[in-house]
Design a protein around this motif. Structure first.
Motif, PDB file in Angstrom:
ATOM      1  N   ARG A  13     -33.470 -53.186 -33.726  1.00 27.76           N
ATOM      2  CA  ARG A  13     -32.161 -52.546 -33.809  1.00 27.76           C
ATOM      3  C   ARG A  13     -32.137 -51.539 -34.949  1.00 27.76           C
ATOM      4  N   LEU A  14     -31.295 -50.530 -34.794  1.00 31.73           N
ATOM      5  CA  LEU A  14     -31.155 -49.473 -35.778  1.00 31.73           C
ATOM      6  C   LEU A  14     -30.074 -49.849 -36.790  1.00 31.73           C
ATOM      7  N   PHE A  15     -30.373 -49.578 -38.068  1.00 28.20           N
ATOM      8  CA  PHE A  15     -29.413 -49.861 -39.125  1.00 28.20           C
ATOM      9  C   PHE A  15     -29.262 -48.645 -40.034  1.00 28.20           C
ATOM     10  N   PHE A  16     -28.013 -48.400 -40.434  1.00 30.01           N
ATOM     11  CA  PHE A  16     -27.710 -47.435 -41.486  1.00 30.01           C
ATOM     12  C   PHE A  16     -27.139 -48.237 -42.651  1.00 30.01           C
ATOM     13  N   GLY A  17     -27.974 -48.507 -43.632  1.00 31.81           N
ATOM     14  CA  GLY A  17     -27.574 -49.442 -44.666  1.00 31.81           C
ATOM     15  C   GLY A  17     -27.431 -50.822 -44.042  1.00 31.81           C
ATOM     16  N   GLU A  18     -26.237 -51.393 -44.144  1.00 25.11           N
ATOM     17  CA  GLU A  18     -25.972 -52.705 -43.564  1.00 25.11           C
ATOM     18  C   GLU A  18     -25.241 -52.617 -42.225  1.00 25.11           C
ATOM     19  N   LYS A  19     -25.034 -51.398 -41.733  1.00 23.51           N
ATOM     20  CA  LYS A  19     -24.281 -51.202 -40.502  1.00 23.51           C
ATOM     21  C   LYS A  19     -25.214 -50.984 -39.316  1.00 23.51           C
ATOM     22  N   TYR A  20     -24.829 -51.541 -38.163  1.00 24.91           N
ATOM     23  CA  TYR A  20     -25.593 -51.305 -36.938  1.00 24.91           C
ATOM     24  C   TYR A  20     -25.505 -49.834 -36.552  1.00 24.91           C
ATOM     25  N   GLY A  21     -26.595 -49.316 -35.974  1.00 26.09           N
ATOM     26  CA  GLY A  21     -26.625 -47.912 -35.579  1.00 26.09           C
ATOM     27  C   GLY A  21     -26.485 -47.686 -34.093  1.00 26.09           C
ATOM     28  N   THR A  22     -26.130 -48.729 -33.343  1.00 27.47           N
ATOM     29  CA  THR A  22     -26.029 -48.590 -31.884  1.00 27.47           C
ATOM     30  C   THR A  22     -24.996 -47.549 -31.486  1.00 27.47           C
ATOM     31  N   LYS A  23     -23.908 -47.446 -32.239  1.00 26.27           N
ATOM     32  CA  LYS A  23     -22.864 -46.473 -31.911  1.00 26.27           C
ATOM     33  C   LYS A  23     -23.350 -45.042 -32.062  1.00 26.27           C
ATOM     34  N   VAL A  24     -24.410 -44.843 -32.821  1.00 22.53           N
ATOM     35  CA  VAL A  24     -25.016 -43.520 -32.947  1.00 22.53           C
ATOM     36  C   VAL A  24     -26.059 -43.306 -31.853  1.00 22.53           C
ATOM     37  N   ALA A  25     -26.886 -44.329 -31.607  1.00 20.17           N
ATOM     38  CA  ALA A  25     -27.985 -44.186 -30.653  1.00 20.17           C
ATOM     39  C   ALA A  25     -27.505 -44.128 -29.207  1.00 20.17           C
ATOM     40  N   LYS A  26     -26.564 -44.991 -28.838  1.00 15.95           N
ATOM     41  CA  LYS A  26     -26.162 -45.109 -27.437  1.00 15.95           C
ATOM     42  C   LYS A  26     -25.590 -43.816 -26.859  1.00 15.95           C
ATOM     43  N   PRO A  27     -24.675 -43.108 -27.554  1.00 18.31           N
ATOM     44  CA  PRO A  27     -24.166 -41.849 -26.982  1.00 18.31           C
ATOM     45  C   PRO A  27     -25.250 -40.793 -26.790  1.00 18.31           C
ATOM     46  N   LEU A  28     -26.229 -40.742 -27.699  1.00 20.94           N
ATOM     47  CA  LEU A  28     -27.282 -39.744 -27.568  1.00 20.94           C
ATOM     48  C   LEU A  28     -28.199 -40.071 -26.397  1.00 20.94           C
ATOM     49  N   VAL A  29     -28.496 -41.346 -26.210  1.00 21.44           N
ATOM     50  CA  VAL A  29     -29.279 -41.758 -25.036  1.00 21.44           C
ATOM     51  C   VAL A  29     -28.502 -41.436 -23.761  1.00 21.44           C
ATOM     52  N   GLY A  30     -27.206 -41.709 -23.762  1.00 21.13           N
ATOM     53  CA  GLY A  30     -26.380 -41.393 -22.597  1.00 21.13           C
ATOM     54  C   GLY A  30     -26.327 -39.906 -22.302  1.00 21.13           C
ATOM     55  N   ALA A  31     -26.261 -39.086 -23.365  1.00 21.10           N
ATOM     56  CA  ALA A  31     -26.258 -37.634 -23.172  1.00 21.10           C
ATOM     57  C   ALA A  31     -27.570 -37.171 -22.554  1.00 21.10           C
ATOM     58  N   ALA A  32     -28.680 -37.706 -23.029  1.00 21.46           N
ATOM     59  CA  ALA A  32     -29.991 -37.332 -22.480  1.00 21.46           C
ATOM     60  C   ALA A  32     -30.072 -37.688 -21.002  1.00 21.46           C
ATOM     61  N   GLU A  33     -29.582 -38.858 -20.617  1.00 18.78           N
ATOM     62  CA  GLU A  33     -29.612 -39.274 -19.212  1.00 18.78           C
ATOM     63  C   GLU A  33     -28.716 -38.400 -18.355  1.00 18.78           C
ATOM     64  N   ALA A  34     -27.531 -38.057 -18.873  1.00 18.97           N
ATOM     65  CA  ALA A  34     -26.610 -37.210 -18.113  1.00 18.97           C
ATOM     66  C   ALA A  34     -27.172 -35.808 -17.916  1.00 18.97           C
ATOM     67  N   PHE A  35     -27.776 -35.238 -18.954  1.00 18.44           N
ATOM     68  CA  PHE A  35     -28.364 -33.914 -18.828  1.00 18.44           C
ATOM     69  C   PHE A  35     -29.549 -33.928 -17.873  1.00 18.44           C
ATOM     70  N   ALA A  36     -30.366 -34.982 -17.940  1.00 19.62           N
ATOM     71  CA  ALA A  36     -31.514 -35.079 -17.047  1.00 19.62           C
ATOM     72  C   ALA A  36     -31.063 -35.177 -15.596  1.00 19.62           C
ATOM     73  N   GLU A  37     -30.029 -35.960 -15.347  1.00 22.09           N
ATOM     74  CA  GLU A  37     -29.517 -36.104 -13.977  1.00 22.09           C
ATOM     75  C   GLU A  37     -28.999 -34.784 -13.441  1.00 22.09           C
ATOM     76  N   LEU A  38     -28.268 -34.056 -14.267  1.00 20.48           N
ATOM     77  CA  LEU A  38     -27.719 -32.759 -13.825  1.00 20.48           C
ATOM     78  C   LEU A  38     -28.835 -31.764 -13.519  1.00 20.48           C
ATOM     79  N   LEU A  39     -29.811 -31.637 -14.403  1.00 21.92           N
ATOM     80  CA  LEU A  39     -30.885 -30.671 -14.188  1.00 21.92           C
ATOM     81  C   LEU A  39     -31.741 -31.036 -12.981  1.00 21.92           C
ATOM     82  N   THR A  40     -32.004 -32.325 -12.804  1.00 20.02           N
ATOM     83  CA  THR A  40     -32.773 -32.764 -11.641  1.00 20.02           C
ATOM     84  C   THR A  40     -32.035 -32.442 -10.352  1.00 20.02           C
ATOM     85  N   ARG A  41     -30.744 -32.708 -10.342  1.00 21.42           N
ATOM     86  CA  ARG A  41     -29.944 -32.486  -9.144  1.00 21.42           C
ATOM     87  C   ARG A  41     -29.840 -30.998  -8.794  1.00 21.42           C
TER      88      ARG A  41
END
Length: 254
Positions: A157-185
């Protein structure tokens, strides 16, 4: 400060101003201490230069001492300045997307890569840079944390200090998937996109990069190098042009 006692007067350092404002304030107030430290280091440099000149029988030993003192002072000043300048994006004095965009174009443009800045899919995702080239497609975002924030991974898991970093990682992963789907289509070309996060301030592990939770975090100067490390070409010139034109047409500018 939240949760403080009403019977104890609160320290003004913790109220009313941002961490960035206080960082700059303390930096200015510490200038005299830095000058004193620099003078002491320069004095040590003078002695070292003077002694070495005598040791090797060089004329004008005092001159060599002065040169050594000046060199030590200059290096010390540069180290202090660089440490402060490294926080410029976090302090709001520079824009991370401008820095990274310039680095990407300078390093990748001559190798057949195209860089599109500030792109978004309506009501879904937005990113700072979309990079398309022979080695594939990448989305690159920019973030900055306080200089003492340790960025690390524990138990996958990703950490920024003592805080989880999922809220940072998840939107960027989602953006990559959305852009890939659009370009493929829209192009009929199978696209997968790797998400990268340029970290302008914060403590990354030794080496300046970290891969966890589906994204790679790295220093801005390493982003283009990471992209070019993809050794196996995926797209030819025609496909790169098709993907870039489609992205420019279908994605909103932000």
């Amino acid at each position: 400060m939240p949760g403080g006692s009403i019977y104890v007067q609160q320290d003004e350092k913790f109220t009313g101003s941002s961490p960035q404002w206080w960082y700059e304030k303390f930096w200015r107030e510490d200038a005299q201490n830095r000058r004193r430290s620099r003078a002491l280091k320069a004095a040590v440099g003078f002695v070292a230069g003077f002694v070495l000149a005598l040791r090797f029988g060089l004329p004008y030993a005092a001159l060599y001492g002065l040169l050594a003192a000046g060199l030590v002072a200059a290096v010390d000043w540069f180290i202090d300045w660089r440490a402060f300048w490294a926080t410029a994006v976090w302090r709001g004095r520079r824009r991370g997307e401008v820095i990274t965009g310039r680095l990407l174009r300078r390093s990748l443009g001559k190798h057949g890569y195209q860089v599109l800045d500030g792109r978004a899919i309506r009501d879904q995702a937005s990113i700072d840079h979309l990079v398309i080239g022979p080695g594939g497609v990448w989305v690159v975002d920019n973030e900055s944390w306080s200089p003492d924030t340790e960025i690390a991974t524990y138990g996958g898991r990703l950490f920024f200090g003592e805080k989880y970093g999922t809220k940072v990682a998840k939107p960027l992963v989602g953006a990559a998937e959305a852009f890939a789907e659009l370009l493929t289509r829209e192009t009929g070309v199978k696209v997968t996109i790797a998400p990268l996060l340029a970290v302008h301030c914060g403590m990354l592990p030794r080496g300046g990069s970290l891969t966890v939770e589906g994204i790679t975090l790295l220093k801005p100067r390493l982003v283009a190098r990471r992209i070019r490390q993809t050794a196996t070409p995926q797209f030819d010139d025609a496909q790169i042009e098709l993907l870039a034109r489609t992205a420019a047409r279908e994605l909103q500018r932000v």
